[in-house]
Design a protein around this motif. Sequence first.
Motif, PDB file in Angstrom:
ATOM      1  N   ALA A 166       2.249  13.960  10.477  1.00 43.37           N
ATOM      2  CA  ALA A 166       3.145  14.927  11.113  1.00 43.37           C
ATOM      3  C   ALA A 166       4.383  14.237  11.671  1.00 43.37           C
ATOM      4  O   ALA A 166       5.502  14.749  11.555  1.00 43.37           O
ATOM      5  CB  ALA A 166       2.399  15.664  12.232  1.00 43.37           C
ATOM      6  N   ALA A 167       4.192  13.042  12.257  1.00 43.00           N
ATOM      7  CA  ALA A 167       5.331  12.290  12.797  1.00 43.00           C
ATOM      8  C   ALA A 167       6.275  11.868  11.685  1.00 43.00           C
ATOM      9  O   ALA A 167       7.501  11.946  11.829  1.00 43.00           O
ATOM     10  CB  ALA A 167       4.827  11.060  13.551  1.00 43.00           C
ATOM     11  N   THR A 168       5.721  11.441  10.561  1.00 45.96           N
ATOM     12  CA  THR A 168       6.539  10.972   9.443  1.00 45.96           C
ATOM     13  C   THR A 168       7.344  12.098   8.832  1.00 45.96           C
ATOM     14  O   THR A 168       8.557  11.973   8.597  1.00 45.96           O
ATOM     15  CB  THR A 168       5.642  10.338   8.356  1.00 45.96           C
ATOM     16  N   ILE A 169       6.675  13.215   8.564  1.00 43.19           N
ATOM     17  CA  ILE A 169       7.366  14.362   7.968  1.00 43.19           C
ATOM     18  C   ILE A 169       8.438  14.890   8.908  1.00 43.19           C
ATOM     19  O   ILE A 169       9.535  15.263   8.484  1.00 43.19           O
ATOM     20  CB  ILE A 169       6.354  15.466   7.613  1.00 43.19           C
ATOM     21  N   GLY A 170       8.117  14.894  10.207  1.00 48.08           N
ATOM     22  CA  GLY A 170       9.117  15.343  11.173  1.00 48.08           C
ATOM     23  C   GLY A 170      10.313  14.419  11.233  1.00 48.08           C
ATOM     24  O   GLY A 170      11.453  14.863  11.384  1.00 48.08           O
ATOM     25  N   ALA A 171      10.076  13.106  11.087  1.00 49.47           N
ATOM     26  CA  ALA A 171      11.173  12.139  11.144  1.00 49.47           C
ATOM     27  C   ALA A 171      12.062  12.219   9.907  1.00 49.47           C
ATOM     28  O   ALA A 171      13.283  12.109   9.996  1.00 49.47           O
ATOM     29  CB  ALA A 171      10.601  10.719  11.286  1.00 49.47           C
ATOM     30  N   MET A 214      12.360  15.926  -4.005  1.00 50.55           N
ATOM     31  CA  MET A 214      12.542  14.674  -3.269  1.00 50.55           C
ATOM     32  C   MET A 214      13.131  13.639  -4.218  1.00 50.55           C
ATOM     33  O   MET A 214      12.489  13.237  -5.197  1.00 50.55           O
ATOM     34  CB  MET A 214      11.218  14.155  -2.697  1.00 50.55           C
ATOM     35  N   SER A 215      14.336  13.205  -3.921  1.00 50.53           N
ATOM     36  CA  SER A 215      14.994  12.205  -4.755  1.00 50.53           C
ATOM     37  C   SER A 215      14.435  10.816  -4.447  1.00 50.53           C
ATOM     38  O   SER A 215      13.713  10.634  -3.466  1.00 50.53           O
ATOM     39  CB  SER A 215      16.503  12.227  -4.506  1.00 50.53           C
ATOM     40  N   ILE A 216      14.786   9.846  -5.277  1.00 50.70           N
ATOM     41  CA  ILE A 216      14.335   8.470  -5.060  1.00 50.70           C
ATOM     42  C   ILE A 216      14.818   7.933  -3.714  1.00 50.70           C
ATOM     43  O   ILE A 216      14.032   7.338  -2.954  1.00 50.70           O
ATOM     44  CB  ILE A 216      14.813   7.553  -6.204  1.00 50.70           C
ATOM     45  N   PRO A 217      16.105   8.112  -3.350  1.00 43.30           N
ATOM     46  CA  PRO A 217      16.551   7.650  -2.026  1.00 43.30           C
ATOM     47  C   PRO A 217      15.761   8.288  -0.879  1.00 43.30           C
ATOM     48  O   PRO A 217      15.455   7.630   0.114  1.00 43.30           O
ATOM     49  CB  PRO A 217      18.026   8.066  -1.973  1.00 43.30           C
ATOM     50  N   GLN A 218      15.447   9.578  -1.020  1.00 42.92           N
ATOM     51  CA  GLN A 218      14.677  10.255   0.023  1.00 42.92           C
ATOM     52  C   GLN A 218      13.261   9.681   0.120  1.00 42.92           C
ATOM     53  O   GLN A 218      12.701   9.566   1.212  1.00 42.92           O
ATOM     54  CB  GLN A 218      14.626  11.757  -0.259  1.00 42.92           C
ATOM     55  N   GLN A 219      12.693   9.307  -1.020  1.00 46.84           N
ATOM     56  CA  GLN A 219      11.357   8.727  -1.011  1.00 46.84           C
ATOM     57  C   GLN A 219      11.377   7.317  -0.418  1.00 46.84           C
ATOM     58  O   GLN A 219      10.405   6.890   0.220  1.00 46.84           O
ATOM     59  CB  GLN A 219      10.782   8.714  -2.426  1.00 46.84           C
ATOM     60  N   ILE A 220      12.467   6.606  -0.605  1.00 44.93           N
ATOM     61  CA  ILE A 220      12.607   5.279   0.001  1.00 44.93           C
ATOM     62  C   ILE A 220      12.683   5.402   1.525  1.00 44.93           C
ATOM     63  O   ILE A 220      12.075   4.623   2.266  1.00 44.93           O
ATOM     64  CB  ILE A 220      13.860   4.567  -0.546  1.00 44.93           C
ATOM     65  N   VAL A 221      13.423   6.411   1.987  1.00 41.22           N
ATOM     66  CA  VAL A 221      13.491   6.681   3.423  1.00 41.22           C
ATOM     67  C   VAL A 221      12.097   7.034   3.946  1.00 41.22           C
ATOM     68  O   VAL A 221      11.698   6.620   5.044  1.00 41.22           O
ATOM     69  CB  VAL A 221      14.481   7.826   3.719  1.00 41.22           C
ATOM     70  N   LEU A 222      11.351   7.779   3.141  1.00 40.49           N
ATOM     71  CA  LEU A 222       9.983   8.149   3.510  1.00 40.49           C
ATOM     72  C   LEU A 222       9.117   6.907   3.698  1.00 40.49           C
ATOM     73  O   LEU A 222       8.373   6.804   4.676  1.00 40.49           O
ATOM     74  CB  LEU A 222       9.379   9.046   2.423  1.00 40.49           C
ATOM     75  N   VAL A 223       9.218   5.950   2.776  1.00 36.43           N
ATOM     76  CA  VAL A 223       8.438   4.715   2.864  1.00 36.43           C
ATOM     77  C   VAL A 223       8.791   3.949   4.143  1.00 36.43           C
ATOM     78  O   VAL A 223       7.900   3.454   4.853  1.00 36.43           O
ATOM     79  CB  VAL A 223       8.677   3.819   1.627  1.00 36.43           C
ATOM     80  N   ALA A 224      10.080   3.879   4.452  1.00 37.07           N
ATOM     81  CA  ALA A 224      10.516   3.180   5.661  1.00 37.07           C
ATOM     82  C   ALA A 224       9.961   3.862   6.916  1.00 37.07           C
ATOM     83  O   ALA A 224       9.498   3.203   7.852  1.00 37.07           O
ATOM     84  CB  ALA A 224      12.043   3.134   5.712  1.00 37.07           C
ATOM     85  N   ALA A 269       0.829  -1.211   0.000  1.00 33.43           N
ATOM     86  CA  ALA A 269       0.000   0.000   0.000  1.00 33.43           C
ATOM     87  C   ALA A 269       0.863   1.260   0.000  1.00 33.43           C
ATOM     88  O   ALA A 269       0.564   2.234  -0.707  1.00 33.43           O
ATOM     89  CB  ALA A 269      -0.928  -0.008   1.217  1.00 33.43           C
ATOM     90  N   LEU A 270       1.924   1.265   0.786  1.00 34.00           N
ATOM     91  CA  LEU A 270       2.833   2.419   0.821  1.00 34.00           C
ATOM     92  C   LEU A 270       3.474   2.648  -0.545  1.00 34.00           C
ATOM     93  O   LEU A 270       3.517   3.788  -1.046  1.00 34.00           O
ATOM     94  CB  LEU A 270       3.920   2.187   1.869  1.00 34.00           C
ATOM     95  N   LEU A 271       3.962   1.593  -1.162  1.00 32.32           N
ATOM     96  CA  LEU A 271       4.602   1.712  -2.472  1.00 32.32           C
ATOM     97  C   LEU A 271       3.593   2.097  -3.543  1.00 32.32           C
ATOM     98  O   LEU A 271       3.920   2.860  -4.465  1.00 32.32           O
ATOM     99  CB  LEU A 271       5.285   0.390  -2.841  1.00 32.32           C
TER     100      LEU A 271
END
Length: 438
Positions: free
Chosen positions: A369-374, A338-348, A102-104
Amino acid sequence: MRAIADGGGSERQAAIKPWYAEPYIRVLIAIGLGALVGYLWPDIGASLRPLGDALIKMVKMAIAPIIFLTVVHGIASLDDMGKMGRIGLKTIIYFEAGTSIALLFGLLVVNVVRPGAGMHVSPASLDSKLVESYVTQSHDQSVVGFLMNVIPQTFVGAFTNSDTLQVLFVALLFGIGLQRFGERGKPVLQLVEALSKIFFIVIGMLMQIAPIGAFGAMAFTVGKYGVGTILTLAGFMLTFYAACLLFVIVGLGVVCRLAGFSIFKLIRYLKEELLLVFGLSGSEPVMPRFMAKMTAAGCSESTVGLVIPTGYTFNLDGTCIYLTMAAVFLAQATDTPMSIPQQIVLVAACLIASKGAAAVTGSGFIVLAATIGAVGHVPVASIALLLGIDRFMSEARALTNFIGTAVATVVVAKWEGELDQERFALSLDNPEAPKLSS
């Protein structure tokens, strides 16, 4: 014989309810009237929030006892305790695979459609005070904190806190203890079964006023936030709703087909609950009725008792789609690359943060909010853009979460051999609401 048949047919015809007496029709009418009142008289609509809140509070007071009694009865009735471990393990594996997909999926859709491109919103122009409370709550989202919170301070505290996972944890321990108590525990098991039936009768009584609650909740939503808010961010809303619909029909549809049943028949079987989820903008108030209907459809009580309460925290497909889509949308809208590596970090980050979300209104916004902050890349103030439409987004999240958990319940039950195939097929072909008092 013909006379008997004709007589039976006449009795059945007399027993047929008029279309407007069907519970789901009443809920649907109530939702439509609520939206109309909110649109025509916004102030009146906004003042009707207590109607929806009252229903939610009344149902939630019975959720903890029903989860406890259902799980205890299901586990204590097992002859093979190893079966519980297998069900739990398969449930977690399914949930992790489903939410990751679902995230992907959300990430793919938002990158292809790019609903935020061209908005050129400056984070400095947004009122960050509007989201301060959500950011403050998001600071409490951590893996260790979440796991520690599963353990209640006291046995009774699990019920007073209305925490689903705490109740599930206590129920698991009590159920195992009761099962090990053997024959001497039979009277307690009979008491648990009787109490669960009484609580389901209570839920059936409360559901009679469900249309009133749905009316008040929808009137408040439209009256408070208005149609203008929807039009402002219509592109993102439509993209998200389309993504959820596509995920349910294609993604979950394929899973259902592999398991030997139709996603459309399952949705039809749960139509009343889905309308309530839509009207109340959350799936938690429907949990007791949801558990009863899945049991009535042929899923074993032990499977339903483990999968559904756990799924309300660990299997939030709609929330996962929303998290990646909303984060990348805000990056697009604020011209934040947002680069691909940054988006992968976002998914994690989303995969971890989503486990702390509950199936109640507003939790998706807190986890966002927690995700964006992290991640620390997208401006946190930018989530103020989504504040006005979050109530409308919550409806799509809740519906997708609900359907995802329904599919998971059937799949895990069939996976473990805990599904009555004949009863399940009959229920889907002839969808009738289970009698909660039975």
